[in-house]
Design an enzyme around this catalytic site. Structure first.
Site, PDB file in Angstrom:
ATOM      1  N   HIS A  70       0.898  -1.166   0.000  1.00 41.06           N
ATOM      2  CA  HIS A  70       0.000   0.000   0.000  1.00 41.06           C
ATOM      3  C   HIS A  70       0.927   1.203   0.000  1.00 41.06           C
ATOM      4  CE1 HIS A  70      -3.314   2.622   1.057  1.00 41.06           C
ATOM      5  NE2 HIS A  70      -2.750   2.957   2.200  1.00 41.06           N
ATOM      6  N   HIS A  80      -3.130  -0.864  -5.837  1.00 36.81           N
ATOM      7  CA  HIS A  80      -4.007   0.257  -6.152  1.00 36.81           C
ATOM      8  C   HIS A  80      -3.375   1.661  -6.125  1.00 36.81           C
ATOM      9  CE1 HIS A  80      -5.830   0.328  -1.781  1.00 36.81           C
ATOM     10  NE2 HIS A  80      -4.539   0.442  -1.764  1.00 36.81           N
ATOM     11  N   ASP A 111     -10.972  -3.821  -4.324  1.00 37.95           N
ATOM     12  CA  ASP A 111     -10.624  -3.193  -3.053  1.00 37.95           C
ATOM     13  C   ASP A 111     -11.827  -3.227  -2.102  1.00 37.95           C
ATOM     14  OD1 ASP A 111      -8.893  -2.068  -1.276  1.00 37.95           O
ATOM     15  OD2 ASP A 111      -9.255  -0.014  -1.905  1.00 37.95           O
TER      16      ASP A 111
END
Lengths: 322, 440
Positions: B194, B247, B320
């Site tokens: 992340h 992401h 997600d």
């Protein structure tokens, strides 16, 4: 104007007052005009009106406040509303109750006017979606504080006769300030030119997109200003250090007589309070001839009476009910 | 004993015909059919028509709808173990099946954290016994997601962890990540990060910019993501580890990924469906269902994400999926939890980009099937003979409106509430067994 005609005259076509952003220049002028009548009334011996007789007003403050809460309380009482103050900082919220739970609980008691202050931006709007009464935003996080902007505008308009074309400098902690946002929106809507003056650490990202002129040097920013609005350094909202020290801040951004001399000779000095003397403003200026700080407090009561009056006309049973 | 949905039915022969077969893994786009035996695809092609159905136990007429490989979603949060009131593996799998997803990876951000082989084993057993689709756990990269000590990468891999990530936490300590990368390279495992410098986003709740300024909300600057992607790419260069940026959300991060790929580094990335279809303006009056991390960015960034997906710089798309309940979402924006529901709506939202001609159909399906399956070395993601019959029948065009109450997920925090989509899964098959059928 007799009471009956008055009640049938709409002021603004809004159910709530959540922010300046939703108001048109006509709405703002209408509220200021109505406020003017209340300024006169408040200077009379007999200040009581019965426009809100039978109405219940709850001041729901999730954040402690002295002047705003007492100003709303007095405004409601002068219009004969039954006013209740609820300070939630000390009760339910500590027990884990959410804003919406509190709102629903109060809603069940059938208030007509709910005055709300909350430490989170958007909380008042969220709450307004869940209740049946009129909601007034008395400050939500760093978002808006519409009655403060209205009372500032009223103070200026009564002193200067207009808002259009004035140069207004808003100085200090813009980043954490709901007062700054509401004032910028209102003054620009009314045709004033707004400058903001602050160190870069206290400026929100993209603030220039609001159409203001940005200065990081106070002496430059104050040149030829009609109005100097000082903001409190909101130390309680700061995570970490935004300025090296209050001493340095006062040296660079505190309003003293020397810096004020850059503004127009008849410039007005304003502050929403509470003031940190010696941090953002020098006592000589705060108590000096240019200062209209106490007048702002007086205008505050009148503006809040006007807001309560205007919104109550749109309530069921009001003259302008849907 | 709860039935095990993902096991094939032995000895059963099924034919699906009259379909448009779209399988980007072999550049297939033709009309025809599929024959399934014992849960495995045995034949596929235009020669398979309803007349080729001799000896089949079940015949399914696809009426011209698409048959595509089941979707593989490599970023799904559930509440199991620890927050089962938000989502269990079972309810997540129902939502997945309804969304055409036949395989998903669950994240280690649970309570307790999946940082131990016993927990990987727990997830695999619970999934086997309760889930309708295939579930593969990702394990924590550092113990307790604390970003300090690496987990037992070797043992966890053997136990069945398909990749390693600290989920919603960024491993920000460069020394810790460097060591974990070096060790991960030896184990041959994938690290999923992340990418966000936490000190720049600590109090932030949405993208930093004009919208956050107007709403008076503390911002999360895109540079927090960019600098972490840049740093991590440097560490990949140093260690040679396989690295996946989970992401990404802004243009400059994408440019960094492009440069890393051009250098031949083992770097890949994904984008969430939210960042392909929504931007910060959709937050409007403080809609907390659009509060996600990384935050929805400006329209420029969204366009860059779409372009990156279309040209392959972004490898794949994830939902997600992050179920949240009213207790965590019905709050003032700054106090509400991050996270958006996504399993039910991944495919329909992805199809909206196809209908808008932003991304070609084949590329979109590849990014939802073959790309993630290939990255994680999973058997699905393709319709080739010999592979598991994880297949979705997709109606490309019928319009429908997202109603939160009708979502299969236990939580209803969809950012697409009241959105009209065109197309959705009509039938989902895992190992040749029908796990979902649309009853319109």
């Amino acid at each position: 104007m007799n009471a009956e005609t008055r009640r049938n005259a709409p002021v603004i076509a809004h159910r709530h007052l959540l922010g300046i952003e939703a108001l048109s220049p006509q709405d703002i002028s209408a509220l200021l005009d109505l406020s003017d009548t209340y300024v006169e009334l408040n200077r009379e011996i007999e200040k009581k009106q019965d426009f809100l007789r039978g109405r219940t007003q709850i001041n729901l403050f999730f954040e402690s406040s002295t002047r705003t809460q007492s100003s709303f309380e007095l405004a409601g009482k002068r219009l004969s509303a039954d006013v209740m103050n609820m300070s939630v900082t000390s009760s339910s919220i500590k027990k884990g109750e959410t804003v919406l739970d509190t709102a629903m609980t109060l809603n069940a008691m059938h208030p007509d006017l709910l005055i709300v202050r909350h430490h989170a931006a958007g909380a008042v709007e969220l709450l307004s979606q869940k209740v049946n009464c009129a909601v007034v935003n008395a400050g939500d996080g760093s978002h808006e504080h519409p009655t403060q902007a209205l009372l500032d505008a009223l103070t200026i308009r009564r002193r200067k006769g207009r808002l259009q074309g004035l140069v207004v400098a808003i100085c200090g902690d813009i980043l954490h300030s709901r007062v700054a946002r509401s004032n910028i929106l209102l003054l620009q809507a009314m045709g004033a030119r707004v400058r903001i003056i602050a160190p870069s650490t206290l400026l929100p990202t993209a603030v220039d997109r609001l159409g203001v002129e940005v200065f990081t040097n106070m002496a430059d920013g104050l040149v030829d200003c009609d109005i100097v609005m000082m903001l409190r350094l909101q130390l309680e909202r700061m995570h970490g250090s935004f300025v090296p020290s209050t001493r340095e801040y006062f040296h660079l951004f505190g309003l003293d007589e020397q810096k004020l001399s850059r503004a127009k000779p008849d410039a007005l000095v304003m502050h929403p309070g509470p003031m940190n003397r010696g941090i953002e403003i020098d006592s000589l200026v705060a108590d000096g001839l240019h200062s209209v700080i106490h007048e702002q407090v007086e205008m505050g009561v009148a503006v809040r009476m006007a807001v309560l009056d205007a919104l109550s006309r749109n309530l069921p049973g009001g003259g302008n009910a849907p | 004993m709860t039935p095990t949905h993902t096991q094939p039915v032995a000895g059963k022969r099924t034919i699906l015909f009259n379909a448009r077969l779209v399988d980007p893994s072999v550049s297939r786009d033709e009309t025809g059919g599929v024959i399934i035996e014992d849960g495995v695809i045995t034949e596929i092609g235009h020669h398979i028509t309803q007349h080729a159905a001799a000896g089949t136990d079940a015949r399914i007429d696809c009426s011209g709808h698409l048959l595509i490989p089941g979707l593989v979603d490599m970023r799904v949060f559930t509440g199991e173990p620890g927050n089962e009131h938000r989502e269990t593996l079972a309810t997540a799998s129902e939502a997945a099946a309804a969304g055409g997803i036949t395989t998903f990876c669950c994240m280690p951000d649970t309570d307790p954290v999946i940082d131990d082989i016993a927990l990987v084993d727990f997830i695999r057993r619970r999934a086997r016994d309760t889930a309708m689709v295939r579930v593969h756990p990702m394990a924590a990269l550092t113990k307790g997601l604390k970003g300090a000590e690496m987990t037992e990468l070797g043992l966890l891999k053997e136990a069945g962890a398909v990749a390693f990530t600290d989920g919603q936490q960024c491993v920000s300590d460069a020394r810790v990540l460097r060591r974990a990368m070096s060790y991960a390279k030896d184990c041959g495992v994938l690290i999923v990060q992340h990418t966000q410098e936490p000190t720049l986003t600590e109090y932030g709740v949405m993208n930093e910019g004009e919208v956050s300024m107007r709403l008076g909300l503390p911002g999360m600057p895109s540079v927090a993501e960019v600098m972490m992607v840049e740093r991590d790419v440097r560490l990949v260069e140093l260690t040679g580890a396989r690295y996946h940026a989970a992401h990404i959300s802004c243009k400059q991060s994408l440019n960094t990924i492009r440069r890393a790929k051009a250098k031949g580094l083992p770097v890949t990335c994904s984008v969430s469906i939210n960042h392909l279809t929504l931007n910060e303006n959709d937050i409007g009056p403080y809609r907390t269902f659009l509060k996600v991390d990384p935050p929805l960015r400006a329209e420029d960034d969204r366009c860059a994400m779409v372009e990156g997906l279309a040209d392959g710089s972004i490898d794949l798309v994830v939902s997600d999926h992050d179920p949240q309940d009213p207790d965590t979402k019905r709050r003032p924006f700054a106090e509400a939890a991050f996270g958006a529901n996504g399993l039910d709506t991944l495919l329909p939202a992805a199809l909206s980009l196809v209908h808008n001609e932003e991304v070609p159909l084949a590329r979109m399906i590849e990014a939802l099937t073959a790309a993630p399956a290939g990255l994680l070395d999973l058997a699905g993601g393709t319709l080739q003979p010999g592979r598991p019959a994880d297949i979705v029948m997709v109606d490309l065009n019928t319009p429908w409106i997202v109603t939160p109450d009708k979502l299969k997920s236990r939580s209803k925090n969809t950012p697409f509430e009241d959105r009209q989509f065109e197309g959705r899964a009509r039938m989902t098959m895992v190992a040749g067994r029908i796990v979902y059928e649309l009853h319109a």
